[in-house]
Design an enzyme around this catalytic site. Sequence first.
Site, PDB file in Angstrom:
ATOM      1  N   LYS A 186       0.859  -1.185   0.000  1.00  0.00           N
ATOM      2  CA  LYS A 186       0.000   0.000   0.000  1.00  0.00           C
ATOM      3  C   LYS A 186       0.896   1.237   0.000  1.00  0.00           C
ATOM      4  O   LYS A 186       1.489   1.592   1.018  1.00  0.00           O
ATOM      5  CB  LYS A 186      -0.912   0.033   1.234  1.00  0.00           C
ATOM      6  CG  LYS A 186      -1.904   1.183   1.172  1.00  0.00           C
ATOM      7  CD  LYS A 186      -2.160   1.813   2.531  1.00  0.00           C
ATOM      8  CE  LYS A 186      -2.731   3.202   2.396  1.00  0.00           C
ATOM      9  NZ  LYS A 186      -1.708   4.227   2.029  1.00  0.00           N
ATOM     10  N   GLU A 261       9.654   1.451  10.728  1.00  0.00           N
ATOM     11  CA  GLU A 261      10.647   2.518  10.613  1.00  0.00           C
ATOM     12  C   GLU A 261       9.873   3.807  10.836  1.00  0.00           C
ATOM     13  O   GLU A 261       9.145   4.259   9.957  1.00  0.00           O
ATOM     14  CB  GLU A 261      11.305   2.421   9.226  1.00  0.00           C
ATOM     15  CG  GLU A 261      12.607   3.135   9.138  1.00  0.00           C
ATOM     16  CD  GLU A 261      12.433   4.530   8.603  1.00  0.00           C
ATOM     17  OE1 GLU A 261      12.295   5.454   9.455  1.00  0.00           O
ATOM     18  OE2 GLU A 261      12.408   4.712   7.383  1.00  0.00           O
ATOM     19  N   CYS A 295      12.870  11.079   7.720  1.00  0.00           N
ATOM     20  CA  CYS A 295      12.887  10.679   9.141  1.00  0.00           C
ATOM     21  C   CYS A 295      14.274  10.848   9.737  1.00  0.00           C
ATOM     22  O   CYS A 295      14.428  10.850  10.950  1.00  0.00           O
ATOM     23  CB  CYS A 295      12.493   9.223   9.271  1.00  0.00           C
ATOM     24  SG  CYS A 295      10.884   8.895   8.613  1.00  0.00           S
ATOM     25  N   GLU A 392       9.307  16.169  15.639  1.00  0.00           N
ATOM     26  CA  GLU A 392       9.872  16.228  14.289  1.00  0.00           C
ATOM     27  C   GLU A 392       9.148  17.311  13.485  1.00  0.00           C
ATOM     28  O   GLU A 392       7.936  17.212  13.280  1.00  0.00           O
ATOM     29  CB  GLU A 392       9.606  14.855  13.667  1.00  0.00           C
ATOM     30  CG  GLU A 392      10.575  14.408  12.667  1.00  0.00           C
ATOM     31  CD  GLU A 392      10.256  12.971  12.207  1.00  0.00           C
ATOM     32  OE1 GLU A 392      11.137  12.402  11.583  1.00  0.00           O
ATOM     33  OE2 GLU A 392       9.164  12.457  12.451  1.00  0.00           O
TER      34      GLU A 392
HETATM   35  C1  SIN Z   1      13.005   8.050   5.611  1.00  0.00           C
HETATM   36  O1  SIN Z   1      12.882   9.234   5.701  1.00  0.00           O
HETATM   37  O2  SIN Z   1      12.187   7.298   6.153  1.00  0.00           O
HETATM   38  C2  SIN Z   1      14.118   7.360   4.851  1.00  0.00           C
HETATM   39  C3  SIN Z   1      15.327   8.175   4.695  1.00  0.00           C
HETATM   40  C4  SIN Z   1      16.477   7.442   4.059  1.00  0.00           C
HETATM   41  O3  SIN Z   1      16.344   6.316   3.575  1.00  0.00           O
HETATM   42  O4  SIN Z   1      17.564   8.011   4.053  1.00  0.00           O
END
Ligand code: SIN
Length: 492
Positions: A186, A261, A295, A392
């Site tokens: 998805k 993640e 992230c 964040e």
């Molecule tokens: C993400 O922002 O989840 C992945 C970033 C990355 O793979 O460097």
Amino acid sequence: MTLSGVARVAFVGSRRIFASHLPSMQSYTPAFSRQVHNPATGEVIANVSCMGGKETKDAISSAFDAFNSWSKLTAAERSKGLRKWYDLLMAHKEELGQLITLEQGKPLKEAVGEVDYGAKFIEFYAEEAKRVYGDIIPATLPDRRIFVLKQPVGVAGAITPWNFPLAMITRKVGPALACGCTVVLKPSEFTPLSALAAAELALQAGIPPGVVNVVMGNAPDIGDALLTSPQVRKITFTGSTAVGKKLMAGAAGTVKKVSLELGGNAPCIVFDDADLNVAVNGALAAKFRNSGQTCVCANRVLVQEGIYEKFADAFSKAVKNLKVGDGFGEGVVQGPLINKAALEKVETFVEDAVSKGAKVLLGGRRHSLGMTFYEPTVLSNVKSEMLVSREEVFGPVAPLLCFKTEEEAIHMANDTNAGLAAYIFTNNLQRTWRVSEALEYGLVGVNEGLISTEVAPFGGVKQSGLGREGSKYGMDEFLEIKYVCLGDMNRK
Ligand code: SIN
């Protein structure tokens, strides 16, 4: 193939994929469709099917059926399919990059870079498919033998975000397929086109129908169908911590394997002994990649008091040079934010910081280009209790915080529930090790702001997630360990 060719492939792909996993239907006509927008212009670039629980259940059945044959292929056969898929992704690198820019907004150069990065996961796992080794354990009784086999977990539900419309898919689907799993994917409702194009290329690579299935649309219905199905044995997700917690709780009902993640709150620590240029360039890359929408983006820049003023000055000058605009524009390095909600979040965080005493060194407001563009921003005099330090920001805002000692920096860095990426800038070797070991994070960049690669394990600790993606460790997430005890070896 031209861009419109790739877009057409995306749609042809969607029809072929639906047709392949909905055997009862000759041609699938969705009851609802959903618009996909270009965040830089607001233009509607496509209408895609809006699917729900029923289509997801059909996709799960299709993946379940395909698992029987896909998991029984030899590793070399699966490896060949993946390698072919990699070749096709690379052959369409430019067009896929254009598709990413169109639906996600990141600058074209960065988007093409994402295709490279994403395709490398498929290449890497094509190789890794051949290395799923078991074990033989010395037995405790003379007439026994103990074997350990590694077997694919089964059908995997993969839920992926909009910030890397391709790479977060390949980072999950690559190891899943290499291990012998099949997938129901998805993609984000904001960026389904890259997913469809990638899935179509997988079919063209000879990966059989039913091995990769794409369902787009109503997230809660799709999520529920994936979570409640006993046929889905694994959930792999990249996205917010809040959604990750719900998925984890939902997966408990059928005790699925889960890898998550989730969000970060990355500290970027600049010590007095750092090389100023290296620190400025590293912090710039760590903060402003994808307009701050990753992230692993630096969320807090912690600067030691001896270098604070010099760093703030040089860093602000470098940020001022970042060209903002439509990702297709010449020299543009900062695109729009994904949507209005993201823009408003950034605004709220900056307002909160300023109301509590932060100083705007640069930016601090919406960009004159309108839409969801926000000025690259540097804030000084930021304190730990401000929203921008606690959560964040996911946007182009760099908050600078001052610290005195190494102990204080470590304490500030670890004072969060998140634990994905951290960065340190120092020329002191002992400090490098001390601080790297003390940081409660899954990834640490030393004198480097861009550290993601297919060969290294990516993942967080604390509430940033579970499990690892990429590298040889990424395979473990899609494998079960089976112990086989062979008894009575001495029977004649
Ligand atoms: C993400 O922002 O989840 C992945 C970033 C990355 O793979 O460097």
